[in-house]
Design a protein around this motif. Sequence first.
Motif, PDB file in Angstrom:
ATOM      1  N   ALA A  76       0.830  -1.354  -0.276  1.00  0.00           N
ATOM      2  CA  ALA A  76      -0.042  -0.109  -0.184  1.00  0.00           C
ATOM      3  C   ALA A  76       0.772   1.254   0.046  1.00  0.00           C
ATOM      4  CB  ALA A  76      -1.086  -0.081   1.031  1.00  0.00           C
ATOM      5  N   GLY A 170      -4.176   4.291  -0.949  1.00  0.00           N
ATOM      6  CA  GLY A 170      -4.950   3.537   0.063  1.00  0.00           C
ATOM      7  C   GLY A 170      -5.818   4.643   0.866  1.00  0.00           C
ATOM      8  N   PHE A 185      -8.500   1.595   1.972  1.00  0.00           N
ATOM      9  CA  PHE A 185      -8.058   1.107   3.391  1.00  0.00           C
ATOM     10  C   PHE A 185      -9.150   0.614   4.109  1.00  0.00           C
ATOM     11  CE2 PHE A 185      -7.064   1.853   8.015  1.00  0.00           C
ATOM     12  CZ  PHE A 185      -5.971   0.994   8.026  1.00  0.00           C
ATOM     13  N   HIS A 188     -10.580  -2.582   2.611  1.00  0.00           N
ATOM     14  CA  HIS A 188      -9.711  -3.913   2.974  1.00  0.00           C
ATOM     15  C   HIS A 188     -10.158  -4.342   4.425  1.00  0.00           C
ATOM     16  CE1 HIS A 188      -6.881  -4.761  -0.093  1.00  0.00           C
ATOM     17  NE2 HIS A 188      -7.124  -3.661  -0.425  1.00  0.00           N
ATOM     18  N   PHE A 206      -0.085  -3.610   6.258  1.00  0.00           N
ATOM     19  CA  PHE A 206       0.134  -2.816   5.277  1.00  0.00           C
ATOM     20  C   PHE A 206       1.361  -2.429   4.879  1.00  0.00           C
ATOM     21  CE2 PHE A 206      -4.315  -2.735   6.462  1.00  0.00           C
ATOM     22  CZ  PHE A 206      -4.979  -2.428   5.261  1.00  0.00           C
ATOM     23  N   ASN A 291      -3.328  -6.317  -3.480  1.00  0.00           N
ATOM     24  CA  ASN A 291      -3.216  -4.860  -3.656  1.00  0.00           C
ATOM     25  C   ASN A 291      -4.081  -4.032  -3.135  1.00  0.00           C
ATOM     26  OD1 ASN A 291      -0.557  -5.123  -4.788  1.00  0.00           O
ATOM     27  ND2 ASN A 291      -1.138  -5.012  -7.015  1.00  0.00           N
ATOM     28  N   ILE A 292      -3.586  -2.718  -2.729  1.00  0.00           N
ATOM     29  CA  ILE A 292      -4.655  -1.981  -1.935  1.00  0.00           C
ATOM     30  C   ILE A 292      -5.537  -1.280  -2.551  1.00  0.00           C
ATOM     31  CG2 ILE A 292      -3.029   0.237  -2.741  1.00  0.00           C
ATOM     32  CD1 ILE A 292      -4.951  -0.193   0.806  1.00  0.00           C
TER      33      ILE A 292
END
Length: 519
Positions: A76, A170, A185, A188, A206, A291-292
């Motif tokens: 991230a 993110g 973020f 996630h 992260f 991936n972010i």
Amino acid sequence: MFTEKDRQQLEGKGITVAEVMKQIELFKEGVPYVNLLDSATLNDGILSVSETQKQHYISLYDKQKDALNVMKFVPASGAATRMFRALFRFLEGFNPESDTFNTYVNRENAQGMQTFFIGVEKLPFYDEVIQRLTAKDPHYEQLPDDRQKYLFVREMLAEDGLNYGAFPKGLLPFHKYKTHSATAFEEHLYEAALYDVSNGVAHLHFTISEKHSRKFDAEFNRIESYVEEKSGASFTISFSYQKKSTDTIAVTPEDQPFRDNDGSLLFRPAGHGALIENLNEQEADIIFIKNIDNVVVYRYKHEMADYKKMLAGILLEYRDKVFAYARMLDGEEVTEAQIAEIKSFLHDKLNTLTAPDFHKYTRHYQVEHLKEKLNRPIRVCGMVKNEGDPGGGPFWIKDEDGNISLQIIETAQIDRGNKKQVKILNGATHFNPVDIVCGIKNYKGEKYNLPDFVDPKQAFITGKTREGKELKALERPGLWNGGMAFWNTVFVEVPLITFNPVKTVNDLLKPAHQVKEEG
């Protein structure tokens, strides 16, 4: 070649002279292209899973996960600058006083800007930008349309505006719900709550840029209680930075160390392949890598989570078999039939070929060879059908020693001047969405040292400039390319819904990022 001052600089970064000399040698030799044998296809390197099998693997994972240490690992550190590249060009090249928007679009072939403004009200930050603009100028909405467009983009990107171009990707608003806008973020966390939970706790790690650490801490503190209440999970979040010791030296076009104006050596961050060191510090039994920017709005998350669980179930089934065989080989004398069984498992399930003259080995060396093949980290990677998106793909390759293996290969690693190689590349049916589940321990619970399984010859050399001078830069082998070259690898077909990256701001207009009826 190196002065005492240079050696102090190296020591400060935790880099040895020997390591720098290796890098310079790599510049001199050049990075060889990979040798593609064929693309991996369904039932020839890519596993196809039926609905019945999918449910079996989901159930397998659900039954075992509370006995496991599970983690989600999210690269991230990327800034959002590239995501807004077309908008930065617009600010530089468009003058609302002397230009019209349509003229700019036609002159610069900027259809992306047209798409941006057609869908602008659907973007998650639209309301905030408008509020800021009307606060600065109550008559904003009465301004000429071209002027409004220019000011809107400027408010998004300028330092005295929202300054989104300087944000980590993110922490940008990705999705607009009725009550709030959610960052990548935050999404996630919601996603992790559906599959990355062991005993009620979701563990996420992260890798971020050190300069953004306070921003990530602040974002987690802001949303933690809200997300925990909504998801029913609690979260343990950790962060790490790309290590200075993984930076690589830059060289001149003549392969001499490049020096800045003050005489110091120039080192550069070595790409996401450097993150193998960060991954190596994790202690989990099962690690999900994603991936972010590859997230979706809430209504797609359960479908997404099922495929993550499926991959994890496949990993557990194969890993348990690997553990049983490794234990067998470490035990008493194995029979010829057992050796044949292990050899077949490696070939049929792990796509791992034994040496061509394996049958000529003595029993002792056959056992040692099989141990070496089994005792590696294992990864199960989702692969989606190729829809023309850029990125790496699954291929069978042959190395300089004649060893054949299954690898994720980037286009930059392929000799585009070789017609046979290009034909194989163009025939690829699937590509890599970075949807990976890993096992990084052996059957004794001992963690592998992941840098031992990197292929340094899969690095990348690129041309750059600094203060008007040309230089060559070295990127370490990509995290999921050469960084995992010597892992045991299983590729599995997953649907396109699992791949929804946000590479440009217009990607936020795609269905997977539009909330619609969501609350």
